[in-house]
Every structure is written in C-alpha cells, then in structure tokens.
Design a protein around this motif. Structure first.
Motif, PDB file in Angstrom:
ATOM      1  N   VAL A 125     -15.166 -79.097 -11.050  1.00 32.83           N
ATOM      2  CA  VAL A 125     -14.945 -79.941 -10.137  1.00 32.83           C
ATOM      3  C   VAL A 125     -13.772 -80.731 -10.118  1.00 32.83           C
ATOM      4  O   VAL A 125     -13.104 -81.186  -9.121  1.00 32.83           O
TER       5      VAL A 125
ATOM      6  N   PHE B  59     -21.237 -79.053 -14.325  1.00 26.32           N
ATOM      7  CA  PHE B  59     -20.372 -78.749 -13.256  1.00 26.32           C
ATOM      8  C   PHE B  59     -19.045 -79.583 -13.523  1.00 26.32           C
ATOM      9  O   PHE B  59     -18.130 -79.278 -12.653  1.00 26.32           O
TER      10      PHE B  59
ATOM     11  N   CYS C   8     -18.478 -80.314  -5.543  1.00 23.02           N
ATOM     12  CA  CYS C   8     -18.639 -78.890  -5.263  1.00 23.02           C
ATOM     13  C   CYS C   8     -18.544 -78.364  -4.023  1.00 23.02           C
ATOM     14  O   CYS C   8     -18.835 -78.886  -3.107  1.00 23.02           O
TER      15      CYS C   8
ATOM     16  N   THR D 141     -23.323 -75.096  -6.843  1.00 19.90           N
ATOM     17  CA  THR D 141     -24.161 -75.921  -7.894  1.00 19.90           C
ATOM     18  C   THR D 141     -25.716 -76.045  -7.299  1.00 19.90           C
ATOM     19  O   THR D 141     -25.814 -76.379  -5.807  1.00 19.90           O
TER      20      THR D 141
END
Length: 441
Positions: free
Chosen positions: A118, A114, A163, A127
C-alpha cells in the motif's frame, strides 16, 4: 486472474485461525483463477522451505533476505516486534519480485504484511481482516499500554484504509473497523468444508466438554471458571487444551486461575497441554460438547470445527462466529460477560439426551454446509477481486508514508535515543535488568 497471497502462516505448519481460513479458502478458489502462489512469513516465521501442496506453490520468507531488511529498519530497534514484522513485509515484497506476474495481492491485517504494497501502490491490494496485531494487543488488558502496541495501532489506522479492498468474515468486526477508519468493509463468511465421515454417535462420546484455545484472558477462562463456581451441580467436567500465557504479577494465566478459583481450576475445569491439529480434531469429534467462552474473538474457527464434527457448542456472543448460532437450535449462545447465562448453557448442554443431541448436531452440520459452502461464497469473493482490479489505478507513493515505513540505508544507533533519557533513570533500569538476569540463572 493471478493471485499472490502474503500470509503470516499457512497450513499445515500452523494451526492458527489464519491458516485454518486459507486451508479451506485457497483450494476452493483454485479452479476459478489462473495462478496462485503463497508466500509465508513474518517477524516470527522464516524458512528455506518451498513446496507444493495440492497444486498450490508455497514459499517461505528466506532468512537471508529477512536479515538484510532487519538492518534497514534499525531506527525501530526500540520497537523490536514492529521492526521485525516491517522487515519481514519488505523482504517478502522483494522475494516476490514486487508482485510481478500477479494481478491481485492478498494480505492479512495481522503481522503488517500489507505495508509495502500500500506504500508503493503498484498493485491492487485485498486485505482480509483476521484480527490485527494492534487489535489483539488492545484486547490483552495486561499488555496493551506500550509504545510498541500504540505504534502498531497507529500504523493500522493510517495504512489499512489505503488497501483497495478490505474483507471481514465477522459482521461485528466489520462494523468495529468501519467506525474507526471510515472505509467500507465487505462481509463474507469463510468457506468451510465439513468432514465426509458421519459424526461419532452420542453413546460413544466422552463424558466431558472441551475447550481448545490458549489459556489467555480474552479467550474467557475467567468467565468460564466464574460460571462453574456459581453453579453447584449439573455441569460436566471441562478439559481445557491449550498453551498457558503470561498474566500480570501471577506470572501466568493458569496461576491466576488457580489462585482465584481453587475449587474450579484443576477440579472441574481441567487444564491440559496444547495438542497438535490432528489430535485436536479427534478430541473435538469425541467430546460431549465444546465451549467457546471468548470475551472477544474476531471470528473463532474452533466453533466451526465443533459444528462440522457434529459436536454441540456453547458459544459466547463476543466471538464473531456466534452470528451463525441460533440458540437452542444449532448450538447455544450467551452474552459474553454474563456468567449466569454461560452457566445455564453449560447445564443445558450437559443434560442433553440422545434425541436433542442429534437434533442440535444435525442443525450445526447443516449450517456449515449451507452457509459456508464454496458454491455460495466464492462468487462474492471473485466479485471483490474483479472490482479491486477494475478500480485500481497506480499512483505516486505518499512521501510521508514512504519515509516512515520504507527501508533505509542509514543505520540508526539506539544510543541516539537513549542519549535523550535521564542518566539516573537509565542507571536504575540497568541495575534492575542485571538483577533480573541473575535471578533467572
């Protein structure tokens, strides 16, 4: 709505919990969205493979792109696992053309995929919390206190809240993370499909229980052996199918269990080699019962596999999936650290007659079909995507985050860090390392 999945593993090439989750989830999602694409990769997984599975385009992280990004994170050479996953994350970011053509990026908390999404803040990021890299090492009491693991956990604490949406399929995991990062996390059970065929009848079952898990400290082998050791009779043999793992000065977890429980390990609890997915499913469907003895597990899909196959399961409340278990109705549940309760559950499931066996297994199958159906769960998943998309506003990247976690053209020599260490300490380490290498020849 077009969705791009950034995953560290995906069926059929891996039998882990993440691939199991998406094996059921993505096909259920397909009819409700436009395009779906899956990119599979991490610091552990790269390949030239590209293929189509049930209408889903799947592409693996290309080794050449991954290698390029490894050199761009040379400043983390002292933290090789962190460096590798970070390089893989940015390599997948480039390989997907930065998400062009997709409305939602879905990542997992494991393996740090991720991070670039981000940091750059160009697309909404959903996520799923499957058990993060830092969280897992935190549960491994033999390896948790290292600079690398602490750095991973610090990174997760800093970046997971960035996120747009976080989703967990375990209530316990949801509440645990919410207490750490002060961000609301949605709870949605995993979609799971039961087999169309009828369960194997009680009379045709093997006369033993099974565990299908790594022989690993938080998977609960110590608690299982203790429960069996404290109980003189009334428990059927239990076969443990799974890969052995390292453990302290004993070398492996299996060696520790053999030393600590010589009358149980390799006697009543029988270690077996790990098996492939298809063979594991067959073993689960034929077993007299299954055991989930984890002291902690973010969820544990093995429990669902047992229930869906019509096999009674004994499940620790340390596993997130245990919230689906009603003790004595659709399975048997005990307090994670209570070996006496575990022993009582094992005696009870070992003594099941046909009628009670059929009642428990029918209730287990019904739980999976009713609570984990796509019809029940997909509307909430779609709502989370729509909300993340509607609420998202591209923003300028945080300068500190970009500086810490983005690739760099500047090569950092590991020697610049070693220069700060005492020569005496380095010399001692070098002698120890050479001796270790020689002893392994």
């Amino acid at each position: 709505m077009n969705i791009l999945f950034i995953l560290p593993e995906y069926y059929p090439h891996s039998g882990g919990g993440i691939s199991t989750y998406y094996q059921h989830y993505i096909p259920a999602l397909k009819s409700s969205v436009g395009q779906i694409k899956v990119i599979v990769g991490s610091g552990y997984v790269q390949s030239e493979d590209t293929y189509n599975l049930d209408g889903i385009e799947i592409e693996y992280l290309k080794p050449a792109i991954y290698s390029k990004y490894l050199t761009a994170f040379s400043r983390f050479d002292l933290l090789p696992e962190f460096r590798n996953n970070l390089a893989a994350a940015w390599a997948m970011y480039e390989q997907t053309n930065y998400g062009k053509g997709f409305d939602i990026i879905e990542c997992t908390d494991f393996a740090l995929g991720f991070i670039p999404w981000v940091v750059e803040r160009k697309k909404p990021v959903v996520t799923r919390m499957h058990g993060s890299s830092g969280q897992i090492t935190f549960k491994e009491n033999d390896i948790q206190n290292t600079l690398q693991n602490d750095f991973v956990r610090q990174t997760e604490l800093l970046l997971l809240p960035q996120c747009d949406t976080l989703i967990s399929h375990s209530s316990a995991n949801k509440h645990w993370w919410e207490s750490l990062i002060s961000k609301e996390i949605a709870h949605i059970f995993p979609v799971y499909h039961t087999a169309a065929s009828a369960p194997i009848p009680f009379s045709e079952r093997d006369n033993y229980g099974i565990v299908t898990a790594r022989i690993q400290v938080w998977k609960g082998p110590v608690q299982l052996c203790q429960a069996v050791s404290d109980t003189k009779d009334g428990i059927k043999p239990i076969k443990w199918y799974g890969r052995d793992t390292s453990y302290s000065e004993y070398g492996s977890m299996s060696a520790y269990l053999q030393h600590t429980f010589p009358s149980v390990w390799n006697k009543t609890v029988l270690p077996e080699n790990a098996v492939q997915n298809d063979e594991a499913r067959e073993l689960q469907s034929k077993a007299l019962f299954g055991v989930i003895c984890s002291t902690w597990d973010m969820f544990n899909f093995t429990c669902l596999e047992f229930m869906a196959a019509g096999t009674p399961v004994v499940c620790s409340d340390g596993a997130g999936v245990s919230e689906l278990i009603r003790h004595g109705v659709n399975g048997f549940k005990y307090e994670a650290q209570n070996s006496n309760e575990l022993a009582e559950c094992l005696k009870r499931v070992s003594a099941l007659g046909k009628d009670e066996f059929d009642e428990v297994t029918a209730a287990g199958i019904a739980t999976v079909r009713q609570e984990l159906s796509a019809g029940k769960l997909m509307p909430e998943n779609l709502h989370q995507y729509e909300k993340a998309s509607a609420d998202f506003k591209p923003t300028i990247a945080n300068d500190f985050m970009r500086h810490m976690y983005s690739p760099s053209d500047h090569h950092t020599d590991i020697g610049s860090t070693l220069d700060g260490q005492p020569v005496k300490q380095l010399a001692k380490y070098l002698v120890k390392r050479i001796r270790s290498k020689r002893s392994k020849r």
